[in-house]
Each structure stands twice: as C-alpha cells, then as structure tokens.
Design a protein around this motif. Structure first.
Motif, short mmCIF file in Angstrom:
data_model
loop_
_atom_site.label_atom_id
_atom_site.label_comp_id
_atom_site.label_asym_id
_atom_site.label_seq_id
_atom_site.Cartn_x
_atom_site.Cartn_y
_atom_site.Cartn_z
N GLY A 27 14.39 -9.96 -5.98
CA GLY A 27 13.66 -10.01 -6.88
C GLY A 27 13.97 -11.04 -8.04
N GLU A 28 15.44 -11.35 -8.03
CA GLU A 28 15.89 -12.44 -9.07
C GLU A 28 15.74 -13.75 -8.46
OE1 GLU A 28 19.41 -10.91 -11.93
OE2 GLU A 28 19.93 -11.00 -9.80
N ALA A 29 15.92 -14.74 -9.49
CA ALA A 29 16.21 -16.09 -9.19
C ALA A 29 17.68 -16.33 -9.83
CB ALA A 29 15.12 -17.04 -9.81
N VAL A 177 9.35 -24.16 -7.20
CA VAL A 177 10.01 -22.86 -7.29
C VAL A 177 9.35 -21.63 -8.04
CG1 VAL A 177 12.62 -22.21 -8.10
CG2 VAL A 177 12.18 -24.33 -7.01
N LYS A 178 9.05 -22.13 -9.27
CA LYS A 178 8.03 -21.15 -10.11
C LYS A 178 7.37 -20.24 -9.08
CE LYS A 178 8.80 -23.11 -14.65
NZ LYS A 178 7.95 -23.76 -15.84
N ARG A 181 8.99 -18.05 -6.60
CA ARG A 181 9.43 -16.84 -7.37
C ARG A 181 8.29 -16.07 -7.61
NH1 ARG A 181 12.25 -16.04 -12.51
NH2 ARG A 181 12.35 -13.85 -11.36
N THR A 186 13.42 -13.69 -3.29
CA THR A 186 14.46 -13.64 -4.23
C THR A 186 14.99 -15.04 -3.98
OG1 THR A 186 14.91 -11.45 -3.98
CG2 THR A 186 17.01 -12.91 -4.30
N VAL A 187 15.58 -15.78 -5.03
CA VAL A 187 15.92 -17.26 -4.74
C VAL A 187 17.38 -17.44 -5.52
CG1 VAL A 187 15.54 -19.67 -5.51
CG2 VAL A 187 13.69 -18.06 -5.13
N VAL A 201 15.32 -19.90 -13.66
CA VAL A 201 16.18 -18.69 -13.17
C VAL A 201 16.25 -17.59 -14.33
CG1 VAL A 201 17.40 -20.17 -11.44
CG2 VAL A 201 18.25 -19.93 -13.63
N ASP A 202 16.63 -16.58 -13.72
CA ASP A 202 16.91 -15.46 -14.94
C ASP A 202 18.57 -15.27 -15.19
OD1 ASP A 202 14.49 -13.93 -14.15
OD2 ASP A 202 15.07 -13.74 -12.14
#
Length: 234
Positions: A27-29, A177-178, A181, A186-187, A201-202
C-alpha cells in the motif's frame, strides 16, 4: 511486501550497487531518488530479475526473487515500467496492452484489466487502434504504465517515468501516479525529478554512487538541507 537486504550488484567487473538495503510495505509509494548514474535503474533491473545480485537477498512477500526464473517474476506480482518506455512502436496501443497480459492468470482477467486501464487512461481508449510509436511521449508513458497494469500486479516499478518529457507532461505523469496509488496499488518509483517525486511518495531513499545515503519520509527528505542544496535548488 518487498525487501532487499545487503545487495551488491553490477555488470561484469563493474559494481553499481554496494550493500543496499530497502523495503516497501503493501500500500505504500516509495521513491528512490538520486543523480544520473547512481544505480537507480540497476536497482529496478534487479527487482524484476533482468540481472542477479552479486550478494544479498531480494524477497517479494517472502519469496526469494533471486531464485525465481526471470520469466516467472511477473507471476509474483511485480510489473516493471522501464526507462524510455520500451513499447512495441509498430504495434497498436491495444496490442501493446495485450502483451502485458500474457501470463495465464492475467489472460483470465483480460477484459476486466483492460476496462481498468481504459478507466485510468481514457486517452488510451481513444488511441487503442493507433500505432504506439506515433503517439506523444506522454501518451507512450501512459501506454507503458497501462501495459504493466494489465498483469494485475501487486507492486508497480516505475523507472524514471518523467525522463524525456516536457515539464507540463511531467506534471501529468505524476498526477497519474497519484491516481494509481489511489487504486490501492503499491508503487516503487526511481526518479531524478526529486521535487515532483517527493510530492507523491510516502517515503524515499537517497541513492548516490551505488549506496543508500539517506532515508526517511518524503517530508523529512524534502526538509533536509542536503537534499535542498543538491537537488531542489534551495
């Protein structure tokens, strides 16, 4: 989801990565930033099995990627959008997307995935019968991302998605990309455009000369004096 531990890698006698460790949670970027020649593309090629590590371990949901045949790695849920897109220019958009669904599991969900890609990228539906090589750079990037999404991946690897694109198109790509997400994917993205990538990104890692030099949340790296001076022009 993805874990790299103490990775060394290179090409022949040339070593490109030195003791690199990083992780990406479901689930993260996550971004990997750094200058040209830092080893970012080598990192992506390792994860997708195009090259093998000299040392260390890469695991995807506990499965050893290094011990998995390259042609089976996509079945682990990894999809790679390479630098410069690497489309089949003389095939139509539809045929390029179809190439992304060649695995048996993806074929069974072809219609569903195609609808997902067309919803995400309406331009691709409009251009579906057009030769991919005749589209603009931004449209080709959409097609390359769409092709990767056709395999129904768990992890999407984006290698320099803004490379060679006009500034206005770069903005559009990061908006895409947003949206990806937001779909829950997950990216992992490697990118020289530090300012843009830290907005989507996170967390991020700074890769310089083949080694991780810094890591933290996107906000922490954006506020770092080192990052500001070297990459943000502040």
């Amino acid at each position: 989801m993805l874990e790299l531990k103490s990775i060394d890698a290179g090409y022949g006698s040339f070593q490109a990565l030195f003791d690199v460790s990083l992780d990406v949670k479901a689930g993260e970027a996550v971004g990997v930033i750094g200058p040209n020649g830092a080893g970012k593309t080598t990192l992506m090629r390792l994860i997708s099995g195009l090259i093998r590590p000299l040392k260390g371990r890469i695991a995807m949901e506990g499965t050893d990627v290094g011990a998995t045949p390259p042609h089976r790695i996509v079945s682990l849920g990894i999809a790679h959008v390479p630098e410069n897109r690497r489309l089949f220019p003389r095939l139509t958009v539809s045929d390029n997307l179809k190439m992304g669904a060649y695995m048996q599991g993806a074929r069974a969900k072809y219609a569903e995935r195609l609808e997902f890609v067309f919803d995400l990228f309406p331009r691709m539906k409009e251009r579906r019968n057009q030769m991919a090589g005749t589209m603009s750079g931004g449209e080709q990037q959409m097609c390359a991302i769409g092709r990767a999404l056709m395999s129904n991946p768990k992890l999407l690897l984006l290698d320099e998605p803004s490379a060679g694109l006009a500034p206005v198109v770069v903005q559009q790509v990061f908006e895409l990309v947003k949206r990806i997400r937001a779909s829950g994917l997950t990216v992992l993205i490697v990118e020289q455009n530090v300012q843009q990538v830290l907005r989507v990104v996170d967390r991020a890692y700074l890769l310089e000369a083949g080694s991780i030099r810094a890591a933290g949340t996107a906000a922490e790296l954006a506020a770092s004096d080192t990052i500001k001076q070297a990459y943000l022009g502040v």
